[in-house]
Design a protein around this motif. Sequence first.
Motif, short mmCIF file in Angstrom:
data_model
loop_
_atom_site.label_atom_id
_atom_site.label_comp_id
_atom_site.label_asym_id
_atom_site.label_seq_id
_atom_site.Cartn_x
_atom_site.Cartn_y
_atom_site.Cartn_z
N VAL A 208 -9.99 5.05 2.89
CA VAL A 208 -8.86 4.14 3.08
C VAL A 208 -9.23 3.06 4.10
O VAL A 208 -8.93 1.88 3.90
N PRO B 261 -4.75 2.89 -2.61
CA PRO B 261 -3.49 3.56 -2.24
C PRO B 261 -2.94 4.44 -3.37
O PRO B 261 -2.46 5.55 -3.12
N ASN C 35 -4.56 3.45 7.15
CA ASN C 35 -4.21 2.16 6.57
C ASN C 35 -3.73 1.19 7.65
O ASN C 35 -4.08 0.01 7.62
N ARG D 116 -10.25 -1.25 2.72
CA ARG D 116 -9.53 -2.48 3.06
C ARG D 116 -10.45 -3.70 2.98
O ARG D 116 -10.02 -4.80 2.69
N ARG E 299 -9.54 -2.17 -2.62
CA ARG E 299 -8.28 -2.31 -1.89
C ARG E 299 -7.07 -2.25 -2.82
O ARG E 299 -6.01 -1.82 -2.43
N ASP F 111 0.83 -1.20 0.00
CA ASP F 111 0.00 0.00 0.00
C ASP F 111 0.87 1.26 0.00
O ASP F 111 0.55 2.24 -0.68
#
Length: 99
Positions: free
Chosen positions: A47, A61, A78, A51, A57, A4
């Motif tokens: 963010v 990033p 994160n 996940r 996901r 990430d």
Amino acid sequence: MTGDSLGYALGNQCKRRRNARLAHRVRPDNPIGRAQAFLTRHGGTAVGTGRFIGFVRTFLPFAAGASGMPYRRFFLYNAVASLVWGFGWPSATSSARPS
């Protein structure tokens, strides 16, 4: 977490190049401008919840880096989401299974 961070760095690097070449084309009404506005308003939440959504996901990033989200904020959300994903999710699903 390392992947990430690398995705964030790549997005941040592309943002710098894009700003140098295409700054006059990024307007609030185009998809890039809308993504920047969304991540500016809801970056931490995006963010954190991203996940748990598979396809999000993978590119979030990069998008966070390209939108100019501060790295400390990205890393904090994160890390918390990774801990919940790594410890909370398996324990929740294992306790939900019948014995």
